[in-house]
Structure formats: structure tokens, C-alpha cells
Design a protein around this motif. Sequence first.
Motif, PDB file in Angstrom:
ATOM      1  N   ASP A  55       6.441  48.274  29.344  1.00 49.70           N
ATOM      2  CA  ASP A  55       6.270  47.027  30.095  1.00 49.70           C
ATOM      3  C   ASP A  55       4.917  46.443  29.713  1.00 49.70           C
ATOM      4  O   ASP A  55       3.914  47.166  29.690  1.00 49.70           O
ATOM      5  N   ASP A  56       4.878  45.153  29.413  1.00 50.69           N
ATOM      6  CA  ASP A  56       3.618  44.546  28.996  1.00 50.69           C
ATOM      7  C   ASP A  56       2.701  44.217  30.173  1.00 50.69           C
ATOM      8  O   ASP A  56       1.537  43.868  29.978  1.00 50.69           O
ATOM      9  N   GLU A  57       3.221  44.332  31.404  1.00 50.47           N
ATOM     10  CA  GLU A  57       2.399  44.074  32.587  1.00 50.47           C
ATOM     11  C   GLU A  57       1.812  45.403  33.074  1.00 50.47           C
ATOM     12  O   GLU A  57       2.561  46.266  33.542  1.00 50.47           O
ATOM     13  N   ALA A 102       2.770  46.452  36.688  1.00 48.60           N
ATOM     14  CA  ALA A 102       4.181  46.809  36.824  1.00 48.60           C
ATOM     15  C   ALA A 102       4.461  48.157  36.177  1.00 48.60           C
ATOM     16  O   ALA A 102       5.214  48.980  36.709  1.00 48.60           O
ATOM     17  N   ARG A 103       3.837  48.398  35.013  1.00 46.06           N
ATOM     18  CA  ARG A 103       4.032  49.667  34.324  1.00 46.06           C
ATOM     19  C   ARG A 103       3.459  50.823  35.146  1.00 46.06           C
ATOM     20  O   ARG A 103       4.091  51.872  35.288  1.00 46.06           O
ATOM     21  N   ASP A 151      11.236  47.013  29.849  1.00 45.41           N
ATOM     22  CA  ASP A 151      11.107  45.621  30.295  1.00 45.41           C
ATOM     23  C   ASP A 151      11.870  44.759  29.288  1.00 45.41           C
ATOM     24  O   ASP A 151      11.837  45.017  28.077  1.00 45.41           O
ATOM     25  N   MET A 164       8.981  41.024  26.710  1.00 47.40           N
ATOM     26  CA  MET A 164       7.661  41.455  26.252  1.00 47.40           C
ATOM     27  C   MET A 164       7.210  40.503  25.152  1.00 47.40           C
ATOM     28  O   MET A 164       8.053  39.865  24.503  1.00 47.40           O
ATOM     29  N   THR A 167      13.442  44.053  34.795  1.00 45.85           N
ATOM     30  CA  THR A 167      13.101  42.655  34.538  1.00 45.85           C
ATOM     31  C   THR A 167      12.920  41.890  35.840  1.00 45.85           C
ATOM     32  O   THR A 167      13.381  42.338  36.898  1.00 45.85           O
ATOM     33  N   LYS A 213      12.529  43.382  39.286  1.00 49.51           N
ATOM     34  CA  LYS A 213      11.179  43.538  39.813  1.00 49.51           C
ATOM     35  C   LYS A 213      11.019  42.703  41.093  1.00 49.51           C
ATOM     36  O   LYS A 213      11.615  41.635  41.203  1.00 49.51           O
TER      37      LYS A 213
END
Length: 251
Positions: free
Chosen positions: A10-12, A15-16, A56, A59, A83, A103
Motif C-alpha cells: 500500500d502506498d499510504e 493505511a499500510r 492496494d 498505487m 481499496t 478502506k
Amino acid sequence: MLPIRALVADDEPLARARLMRLLGQFPDIEVVADCANGGEAIAAMREQKPDIAFLDIQMPDMDGFDVLDSLPAAHHPQVVFVTAHSEHAVRAFEARAVDYLLKPVSGERLRQAVERVRQRAPQNQAALPGDGESGLRSYPARIAVPVGLRIQLVPVDEIDFVSAHANYVELHLGARTLVLRATMTQLEARLDPTRFLRVHRSRMVRLDGIVDVETSASGQFLLRLKSGTRVASGRSYHPRLRVALGLVAGE
């Protein structure tokens, strides 16, 4: 039993981190890689060969589908897509995703996804009775339900829907209701997922018992069953329900 090796991409960062924290509550899940983008996910999959990947979809360098497309099909792990958007659900299940989480991911929905992963884990599949040489899991045609001093064998074909109440579930069979001491997740794992679908955290329906679908003013789906009962779905379950019933976006 061997742990289930998991990858999180996950790029966040928040969130990751949240997803990894939630996964930490499952002693049989071992996170072997956490990745900030698709490129890192591909490299980690090739090196670590995880059993499950929580991907995710959106990304910056490539989406979750691109990650899978970059790997040979034989090397694909099980996948749970994560997502903030529901419009990718159909494509996710066409990619044979185990589950599709919206999410912010709740602990309950993650627990359901993990239970699905457990049922498909290689070590569990090999130990399931009745698999034979095909390696495919078999599901019982009847469920044993204690009724007083007797044990009633209930054909799953007669179950219209199931509702959960604390540590027991109610099996609704036309005008009859039987009580079984089990959690919804435990019963869900025993029933064929091509025939029974969880549509709410506390409700599950037999798919071929659904006659039609209405949309309520609050945005819920109301499923009318052959028995005449209407069962309301939960919003977070809409993507799976749309796929299972062949509904297109906007219906």
C-alpha cells in the motif's frame, strides 16, 4: 501447522501500518514483506513467495492488477485486494481474489478475509477429508443441529438464510428456525461459497434462494427470498454481492 506468509502493499504509510497492526492479532499470519509500491511488491513476491498478498489497487507506479500481471500465473499468491473504491470489485473477483476489502478496513472484515485465506491455505487443503485426488474441497450436504436430546441433520438446500446472534446462529428454513452454537464465520467456512454468501456481518443467504433485489432509500440491498423473507445487506458487502448476482454498477 506452518504459518501463513503474508505480503502487504500500500502506498499510504498510515493505511499500510494499520493493516499490518490488524494482521498482528492473528498468530498464524506472518507478514514477511511490507511494500510501498507495485515494484517493491513484485520484487518481494519473487523473493519471499508469500501465501497471501494484501494488495492496494491504486498505487502510483502500477496498480494491484498490474502487479499480478507481472508475475507468472503459477507464482500468484492468494490475493485480497484493499481499496477505497468499490468500482473495481468485478475485476477483482475475475482475478480470483479471495476477498475485496474497502478502506478503512475494519477488524471484523479483515477477520472474515483471513478465515477465507485459512480455508484455502495449502496445508489445510491437503488435510481436508473427501478431497480425493482432485485436491478440491468438498462441502457437507447436511448440517448437524442438536435439538433437545436429538441431533437433526438439516439439508443445506433447505437453509434460506442464516442470522448471527452473539455466539450462536439461527438457521432459517421456511417457517422453521433452528439454533446452532457456532459463530457466523465458523458456519460460513463449512458451507460452499458458490452457494452461500455473507451479505452482512450477521446475515448469510443461499444464493439460489434469492428471487429479486431491491434498493432501499438508505442504499441497502433488500434481497427477497423464495420464502417471502426480505434480508438486508450491509454496504461493505455490496461488491461481493454484485459479483455473485451478476449486478452491474448502477443497478
